[in-house]
Design an enzyme around this catalytic site. Structure first.
Site, PDB file in Angstrom:
ATOM      1  N   GLY B  46      -8.674 -10.638   6.057  1.00 22.81           N
ATOM      2  CA  GLY B  46      -8.515 -11.808   6.920  1.00 22.81           C
ATOM      3  C   GLY B  46      -8.033 -11.436   8.311  1.00 22.81           C
ATOM      4  O   GLY B  46      -8.480 -12.000   9.316  1.00 22.81           O
ATOM      5  N   HIS B 267      -4.165  -0.024 -13.499  1.00 25.83           N
ATOM      6  CA  HIS B 267      -3.948   1.242 -12.791  1.00 25.83           C
ATOM      7  C   HIS B 267      -3.113   2.192 -13.655  1.00 25.83           C
ATOM      8  O   HIS B 267      -2.080   1.796 -14.178  1.00 25.83           O
ATOM      9  CB  HIS B 267      -3.234   0.952 -11.473  1.00 25.83           C
ATOM     10  CG  HIS B 267      -3.249   2.085 -10.519  1.00 25.83           C
ATOM     11  ND1 HIS B 267      -2.624   3.271 -10.775  1.00 25.83           N
ATOM     12  CD2 HIS B 267      -3.831   2.221  -9.315  1.00 25.83           C
ATOM     13  CE1 HIS B 267      -2.820   4.090  -9.751  1.00 25.83           C
ATOM     14  NE2 HIS B 267      -3.552   3.477  -8.858  1.00 25.83           N
ATOM     15  N   ARG B 338      -9.789   5.371 -12.559  1.00 25.22           N
ATOM     16  CA  ARG B 338      -8.621   4.681 -13.097  1.00 25.22           C
ATOM     17  C   ARG B 338      -8.814   4.141 -14.503  1.00 25.22           C
ATOM     18  O   ARG B 338      -7.925   4.265 -15.344  1.00 25.22           O
ATOM     19  CB  ARG B 338      -8.267   3.516 -12.169  1.00 25.22           C
ATOM     20  CG  ARG B 338      -7.823   4.028 -10.848  1.00 25.22           C
ATOM     21  CD  ARG B 338      -7.589   2.942  -9.853  1.00 25.22           C
ATOM     22  NE  ARG B 338      -7.015   3.555  -8.661  1.00 25.22           N
ATOM     23  CZ  ARG B 338      -6.766   2.903  -7.541  1.00 25.22           C
ATOM     24  NH1 ARG B 338      -7.058   1.623  -7.438  1.00 25.22           N
ATOM     25  NH2 ARG B 338      -6.238   3.528  -6.522  1.00 25.22           N
ATOM     26  N   GLU B 454     -10.434  -8.675  -1.297  1.00 25.03           N
ATOM     27  CA  GLU B 454     -10.292  -8.690  -2.752  1.00 25.03           C
ATOM     28  C   GLU B 454     -10.696 -10.031  -3.346  1.00 25.03           C
ATOM     29  O   GLU B 454     -10.995 -10.130  -4.532  1.00 25.03           O
ATOM     30  CB  GLU B 454      -8.844  -8.329  -3.132  1.00 25.03           C
ATOM     31  CG  GLU B 454      -8.682  -8.032  -4.610  1.00 25.03           C
ATOM     32  CD  GLU B 454      -7.293  -7.511  -4.989  1.00 25.03           C
ATOM     33  OE1 GLU B 454      -6.594  -6.982  -4.112  1.00 25.03           O
ATOM     34  OE2 GLU B 454      -6.932  -7.649  -6.168  1.00 25.03           O
ATOM     35  N   ARG B 464     -12.970  -0.341  -9.622  1.00 28.17           N
ATOM     36  CA  ARG B 464     -12.910   0.092  -8.227  1.00 28.17           C
ATOM     37  C   ARG B 464     -12.361   1.503  -8.138  1.00 28.17           C
ATOM     38  O   ARG B 464     -11.407   1.842  -8.826  1.00 28.17           O
ATOM     39  CB  ARG B 464     -12.017  -0.852  -7.431  1.00 28.17           C
ATOM     40  CG  ARG B 464     -11.814  -0.408  -6.008  1.00 28.17           C
ATOM     41  CD  ARG B 464     -11.055  -1.414  -5.190  1.00 28.17           C
ATOM     42  NE  ARG B 464      -9.660  -1.547  -5.555  1.00 28.17           N
ATOM     43  CZ  ARG B 464      -8.700  -0.674  -5.231  1.00 28.17           C
ATOM     44  NH1 ARG B 464      -8.997   0.418  -4.538  1.00 28.17           N
ATOM     45  NH2 ARG B 464      -7.452  -0.888  -5.594  1.00 28.17           N
TER      46      ARG B 464
HETATM   47  C1  FAD Z   1       0.767  -1.500  -4.707  1.00 28.61           C
HETATM   48  C2  FAD Z   1      -0.665  -1.462  -4.276  1.00 28.61           C
HETATM   49  C3  FAD Z   1      -1.175  -0.320  -3.676  1.00 28.61           C
HETATM   50  C4  FAD Z   1      -2.498  -0.252  -3.274  1.00 28.61           C
HETATM   51  N1  FAD Z   1      -2.959   0.890  -2.692  1.00 28.61           N
HETATM   52  C5  FAD Z   1      -4.246   0.940  -2.272  1.00 28.61           C
HETATM   53  C6  FAD Z   1      -4.751   2.097  -1.618  1.00 28.61           C
HETATM   54  O1  FAD Z   1      -4.049   3.097  -1.436  1.00 28.61           O
HETATM   55  N2  FAD Z   1      -6.025   2.104  -1.199  1.00 28.61           N
HETATM   56  C7  FAD Z   1      -6.838   1.016  -1.380  1.00 28.61           C
HETATM   57  O2  FAD Z   1      -7.980   1.067  -0.941  1.00 28.61           O
HETATM   58  N3  FAD Z   1      -6.380  -0.105  -1.975  1.00 28.61           N
HETATM   59  C8  FAD Z   1      -5.116  -0.167  -2.421  1.00 28.61           C
HETATM   60  N4  FAD Z   1      -4.662  -1.311  -3.048  1.00 28.61           N
HETATM   61  C9  FAD Z   1      -5.509  -2.508  -3.100  1.00 28.61           C
HETATM   62  C10 FAD Z   1      -5.504  -3.211  -1.743  1.00 28.61           C
HETATM   63  O3  FAD Z   1      -4.240  -3.113  -1.159  1.00 28.61           O
HETATM   64  C11 FAD Z   1      -5.852  -4.686  -1.818  1.00 28.61           C
HETATM   65  O4  FAD Z   1      -6.961  -4.874  -2.617  1.00 28.61           O
HETATM   66  C12 FAD Z   1      -6.182  -5.208  -0.440  1.00 28.61           C
HETATM   67  O5  FAD Z   1      -5.167  -4.898   0.453  1.00 28.61           O
HETATM   68  C13 FAD Z   1      -6.431  -6.692  -0.452  1.00 28.61           C
HETATM   69  O6  FAD Z   1      -6.552  -7.130   0.877  1.00 28.61           O
HETATM   70  P1  FAD Z   1      -6.992  -8.600   1.209  1.00 28.61           P
HETATM   71  O7  FAD Z   1      -7.053  -8.668   2.686  1.00 28.61           O
HETATM   72  O8  FAD Z   1      -8.203  -8.937   0.454  1.00 28.61           O
HETATM   73  O9  FAD Z   1      -5.838  -9.541   0.642  1.00 28.61           O
HETATM   74  P2  FAD Z   1      -4.228  -9.518   0.815  1.00 28.61           P
HETATM   75  O10 FAD Z   1      -3.754  -8.378   1.598  1.00 28.61           O
HETATM   76  O11 FAD Z   1      -3.687  -9.735  -0.548  1.00 28.61           O
HETATM   77  O12 FAD Z   1      -3.943 -10.783   1.695  1.00 28.61           O
HETATM   78  C14 FAD Z   1      -4.007 -12.063   1.198  1.00 28.61           C
HETATM   79  C15 FAD Z   1      -3.672 -12.998   2.326  1.00 28.61           C
HETATM   80  O13 FAD Z   1      -4.005 -14.308   1.949  1.00 28.61           O
HETATM   81  C16 FAD Z   1      -2.932 -15.175   2.199  1.00 28.61           C
HETATM   82  N5  FAD Z   1      -3.059 -16.263   1.237  1.00 28.61           N
HETATM   83  C17 FAD Z   1      -3.319 -16.183  -0.091  1.00 28.61           C
HETATM   84  N6  FAD Z   1      -3.422 -17.412  -0.611  1.00 28.61           N
HETATM   85  C18 FAD Z   1      -3.230 -18.274   0.390  1.00 28.61           C
HETATM   86  C19 FAD Z   1      -3.232 -19.698   0.473  1.00 28.61           C
HETATM   87  N7  FAD Z   1      -3.473 -20.453  -0.580  1.00 28.61           N
HETATM   88  N8  FAD Z   1      -2.984 -20.251   1.679  1.00 28.61           N
HETATM   89  C20 FAD Z   1      -2.752 -19.482   2.783  1.00 28.61           C
HETATM   90  N9  FAD Z   1      -2.759 -18.147   2.762  1.00 28.61           N
HETATM   91  C21 FAD Z   1      -2.995 -17.562   1.576  1.00 28.61           C
HETATM   92  C22 FAD Z   1      -1.707 -14.334   2.094  1.00 28.61           C
HETATM   93  O14 FAD Z   1      -0.654 -14.900   2.825  1.00 28.61           O
HETATM   94  C23 FAD Z   1      -2.206 -13.026   2.711  1.00 28.61           C
HETATM   95  O15 FAD Z   1      -2.100 -13.115   4.107  1.00 28.61           O
HETATM   96  C24 FAD Z   1      -3.333  -1.367  -3.473  1.00 28.61           C
HETATM   97  C25 FAD Z   1      -2.835  -2.509  -4.077  1.00 28.61           C
HETATM   98  C26 FAD Z   1      -1.523  -2.553  -4.517  1.00 28.61           C
HETATM   99  C27 FAD Z   1      -1.046  -3.748  -5.271  1.00 28.61           C
END
Ligand code: FAD
Ligand code: SF4
Ligand code: FES
Lengths: 252, 667
Positions: B46, B267, B338, B454, B464
């Site tokens: 986002g 994981h 994984r 995601e 993944r």
């Molecule tokens: C501990 C951990 C380590 C990881 N390490 C890695 C790595 O090394 N390499 C890799 O490739 N991936 C890694 N991943 C996976 C990766 O981090 C995530 O899949 C990815 O960051 C998801 O990004 P995103 O932008 O889709 O969502 P997110 O970063 O989860 O963002 C979601 C956003 O949506 C907002 N939101 C959600 N619902 C609402 C709502 N109803 N109203 C308003 N806002 C809302 C939240 O506020 C947030 O801003 C890791 C995951 C975890 C848990």
């Protein structure tokens, strides 16, 4: 463990707020501080009372959402950790623990232990970026080699999580450590150097407008910073700022 | 029966994206100013989308529930981000990244999308470096790489154990620049609670201001959901506490199909559970498997002695250790993907070799790596006769430079020093491959509603690969959506602002208010967490690492019963018009209680094992996943019809034209 908690309760920003006393029992020393608060909240809900509001999200020390002034220290008694990484084994059975929100003119309380830190976002919007579009039409990432030492120092500065402990700890409520970390990160990298002067100028101006205090070099911020952001960054920012003022005088 | 059009462009796979970009419609800059776009979520997907769309000239409204866009869950990603740069000259290429990703996903992803992802991956790194992201570098000043599971090249870029943080701060600074210019209007501490559809198109959202409790109407010409994954259905996961499915689930109930909900990633390397009040699980990055070796004792008596504290892991001699990944998968060893690593850990623990009190832990051991690095470093320093002790000291320094923050995190949680004794780890819920179904343009089945990161069902098939989620999030936001959304919005240049005083907004707002008030007035018995924990147990036991038909049926009926009980008896203190974290949780858990059921329904439908979806009935003799390409080489996209068990299945057949369908082997 059995504990007495003295917690700051404040309904909203207009309420005056007060400390209230709670008891929790059977807390495992292996649980985290926030899990201990979860237990208290579950207890309060079951008693039909309002749970204590506090900010948190990642619970692993990286999002910067958690805060709390615990027994007079930002993020509590342990060093190099955030409140969510603090574990109950750092306390003793029978302890009384004081839990309060960050206190700073620039961080008004929203409710209980939750404060408004949006001033940090506004400082970032004033200059915390490199002015490059996200089109992807940039040059190859390896075109400009960067000395490892500079890259590492930039990284260290960039690990600031924006939690605000530095401000809360400072007797003047200064945001210098936070701002200098961002200024340093970019000033150390060739990509950020280009507009370093303008950046520091704009960020400092916004910082002043937000009502943060002045820095009197006591260094308390560095001690309480959970990420070990170093005072060197403040020195670097002061140098950058000096350059910026000389240049802007020239321009005038 | 398929009604799904994935809109994959014609032509050879390597030209599809370029041709598509050349042929789609554009919106001219003056007209972009007349168009509003809502972006829900400020994580990598986002944040990058909001910044890019604003730069192009659209009016962007961005939403997140945290107090700042910088705190999205992406911040917690540790290990790294993949890109086919081939800087190491080890044979990497766009094709190889494409191939690894399709194979790693156990042949359940869409070729054209994955190829595009691999194609733009290199650009992501260029972009991030230009933004000032301080990736790790070598002494020559060039970028360093590490390896991740399931591949045989080094293509992972990283910033110590804080890669997600650095990438997100990059996207956040790009956003900040646009916020400063007034091109993005940022709504933090806001939660989207409903999607608004006008004339069949996504035209806005209903959001709650989490500070005041006010219910707000926001309109736009298109809506992008980038709200993250739904791993928290399991209560305990490595996700942040607030991560939730509400935005996606609300869209699903308004007509967006939900694809492959059962594809969950467990994981292999997380800190094991400790007590009953545990609120979340902590990941130890996969990057640690570059240098850590995984083992359990060979002898049961050693297992017992360790559990009882009579022996330390360091007391077990080399020949009595079972490095079971190296034993079973010699070609990939500790770097198997994984799903494979997690199942192997479960297999050993189920067989009674788990090394902690609960019997659910294996060792991740750095002692060999410490000595190897120590020797290298001593040689570099010219200390050719260094003592064992000195070598160890130097080795520890190298490990600290690579993984310092992870080791610190481990030590703070467990009170054990992983430089001296092996870490204990166990699999935990981490990521969800399933999500909203999207076509090649990332549009869902609702016109004008896009899903990125995601939250879509994306490019990872049934499993993944490590370091590919960050890549996908940024690819979607920086490089895909900014093009594809224009094609749709080209029809809207004369529409003018979308009014919010219409029956559609009235209706959506009313339903949100009713939902909230119902919770507040429920006067129930138990807290939201009380029910969420129970849901988590059902999910972990029956829809977790191993599934079977009987268990899945039980999960479905248990979840239905729990859901009824929840709506009758949940207690939410306080009121709806104030800051109320319990109320936030209540709406999220209500949605999890429906989604959890659909996950079980989907898992029951898929009579095969693939990737993270392991059905015990379908396995080979040596316990590997048994896929059924004849009957299940499709994306299962579910349509809401009023009840999670009554959803209608739509199939998108997967065609493999460039990669041959094979049994996945890492032996
Ligand atoms: C501990 C951990 C380590 C990881 N390490 C890695 C790595 O090394 N390499 C890799 O490739 N991936 C890694 N991943 C996976 C990766 O981090 C995530 O899949 C990815 O960051 C998801 O990004 P995103 O932008 O889709 O969502 P997110 O970063 O989860 O963002 C979601 C956003 O949506 C907002 N939101 C959600 N619902 C609402 C709502 N109803 N109203 C308003 N806002 C809302 C939240 O506020 C947030 O801003 C890791 C995951 C975890 C848990
Ligand atoms: S400098 Fe340290 S204390 Fe201040 S906001 Fe950053 S991480 Fe927190
Ligand atoms: S909750 Fe994220 S840093 Fe503490």
């Amino acid at each position: 463990m059995n504990l007495t908690l003295k917690i700051w309760r404040q309904k909203n920003k207009n309420d005056k707020g007060r400390l209230e006393t709670y008891q929790v029992s059977n807390i495992s020393p292996d649980s985290s501080f926030l899990e201990m608060l979860d237990v208290l909240n579950e207890q309060l809900i079951n008693e039909g009372k309002e749970p204590v509001a506090f900010d948190h999200d990642c619970r692993e020390g990286i999002c910067g959402m958690c805060s709390l002034y615990i027994n007079g220290e930002a993020h509590g008694p342990d060093r190099g950790v955030t409140t969510c990484q603090l574990h109950m084994r750092k306390f003793k059975d029978g302890d009384t623990i004081y839990i309060e929100p960050w206190r700073s003119a620039a961080f008004p309380v929203i409710k209980d232990l939750v404060v408004d830190r949006s001033a940090f976002d506004r400082i970032m919007a004033a200059g915390g970026f490199v002015s490059v579009n996200t089109s992807g039409n940039t040059q190859d990432a390896n075109n400009i080699p960067i000395p490892k030492d500079d890259a590492d120092k930039a990284f260290d500065a960039a690990t600031c999580i924006g939690c605000g402990a530095c401000v809360a700890t400072c007797k003047n409520g200064s945001a210098m450590l936070f701002v200098s970390a961002k200024v340093s990160q970019f000033a150390l990298l060739p990509q950020g150097k280009v507009e370093a002067t303008r950046r520091v100028h704009n960020m400092v101006k916004q910082m002043d407008e937000e009502g943060f205090g002045n820095c009197s070099n006591t260094g308390a911020c560095e001690v309480e910073c959970p990420k070990g952001i170093s005072l060197e960054n403040i020195a670097r920012m002061n140098r950058e700022y000096l350059k910026a003022s000389i240049i802007s005088e020239d321009e005038e | 029966m398929s009604t799904l059009d994935s809109k994959i462009p014609e032509g050879p796979i390597k030209d599809k994206w370029t041709n598509h970009k050349n042929n789609i419609r554009l919106v001219n800059p003056a007209n972009k100013r007349l168009i509003d776009v809502i972006v829900v979520g400020t994580g990598l997907a986002g944040g990058s989308a909001a910044a890019s769309l604003a730069e192009l000239g659209y009016n962007v409204k961005a939403f997140c529930f945290q107090d700042s866009p910088r705190r999205a869950h992406s911040i917690a990603a540790q290990g790294g981000i993949n890109a086919a740069k081939n800087y190491q000259n080890d044979g990497d290429s766009i094709y190889r990244l494409f191939y690894d990703t399709v194979k790693g996903g156990d042949y359940r992803s869409r070729e054209a999308n994955v190829y595009r992802l691999a194609e733009v991956s290199g650009n992501i790194i260029d972009q991030c470096v230009a933004q000032g992201v301080p990736f790790a570098r070598e002494y020559g000043g060039l970028l360093d790489n590490r390896s991740f599971g399931g591949v045989q090249v080094s293509r992972t870029f990283y910033a110590k154990g804080q890669t997600g943080q650095q990438l997100l701060l990059g996207a956040y600074s790009a956003m900040s620049r646009q916020i400063g210019k007034g091109r993005i209007k940022m709504y933090d501490r806001h939660e989207m609670l409903e999607l608004v559809i006008v004339d069949g198109k996504a035209r806005g959202i209903i959001a709650r201001n989490l500070i005041t409790g006010e219910i707000e109407r926001h309109s736009a010409h298109a809506v992008v959901l980038a709200s993250g994954g739904y791993g928290n259905v399991f209560f305990l996961s490595t996700n942040a506490m607030g991560s939730n499915a509400t935005a996606a689930w609300r869209a699903h109930k308004k007509g967006a199909y939900f694809a492959n909900p059962c594809f969950t990633q467990i994981h292999p390397t997380c800190i094991p559970r400790s007590g009953e009040h545990q609120s979340k699980l902590t990941l130890m990055s996969e990057s640690l498997r570059n240098d850590g070796r995984i083992w359990v004792p060979k002898k049961k008596e050693d297992v017992l002695a360790i559990r009882e504290g009579k022996k330390k892991p360091t007391d077990i001699p080399e020949e009595d250790r079972d490095y079971y990944l190296e034993r079973r998968y010699p070609a990939f060893g500790n770097l198997v993907p994984r799903d494979v690593a997690s199942r192997a850990a479960k297999e050993r623990c189920d067989a009674g070799y788990g090394v902690n009190a609960t019997g659910e832990a294996v060792f991740l051991d750095f002692s060999s790596a410490i000595m190897r690095y120590g020797r290298e470093k001593a040689n570099m320093l010219g200390e050719h006769n260094a003592s064992e002790e000195r070598i160890k000291e130097l080795g520890k320094e190298v490990i600290e430079a690579k993984y310092g923050n992870l080791f610190q995190m481990y030590q703070k949680i467990t009170d054990d020093n992983p430089y001296e004794t092996p870490m204990m780890i166990y699999p935990a819920v981490h990521y969800t491959m399933g999500g909203l179904w999207v076509d090649y343009n990332l549009m869902t089945t609702i016109p004008g509603l896009y899903a990125a990161g995601e939250c879509n069902f994306s490019d990872h098939g049934a499993n993944r690969l490590g370091a590919s989620a960050l890549m996908q999030g940024l690819a979607d936001g920086y490089f895909v959506l900014p093009y594809t959304i224009g094609d749709y919005l080209a029809d809207d240049i004369r529409t003018g602002p979308i009014p919010t005083d219409t029956p559609e907004f009235d209706e959506a707002e009313k339903s949100v208010k009713e939902r909230l008030n119902k919770f507040i007035n429920n006067n129930g018995k138990h807290s939201v967490d009380y029910y969420h924990r129970q849901l988590g147990n059902i999910m972990w036991n029956y829809v977790g690492m191993a599934r079977n038909a009987e268990g899945l049926k039980k999960a479905i009926s248990d979840i239905r019963a729990l859901r009824d009980e929840y709506h009758k008896n949940v207690r939410v203190p306080g009121s709806a018009d104030e800051f109320n974290p319990e109320l936030e949780k209540a709406t999220r858990v209500a949605d999890f209680l429906e989604l959890g059921e659909l996950m079980a329904v989907d898992a029951l439908n898929r009579n095969e094992s693939c990737g993270g979806h392991f059905r015990e009935e379908y396995q080979t003799e040596d316990g590997e996943a048994l896929r059924d390409d004849k009957n299940y080489a499709y994306v299962a996209a579910w349509e809401w019809t009023g009840d999670p068990s009554e959803e209608k299945l739509h199939k998108e057949e997967l065609k493999f034209e460039y990669i041959e369908l094979k049994t996945r082997s890492y032996k």
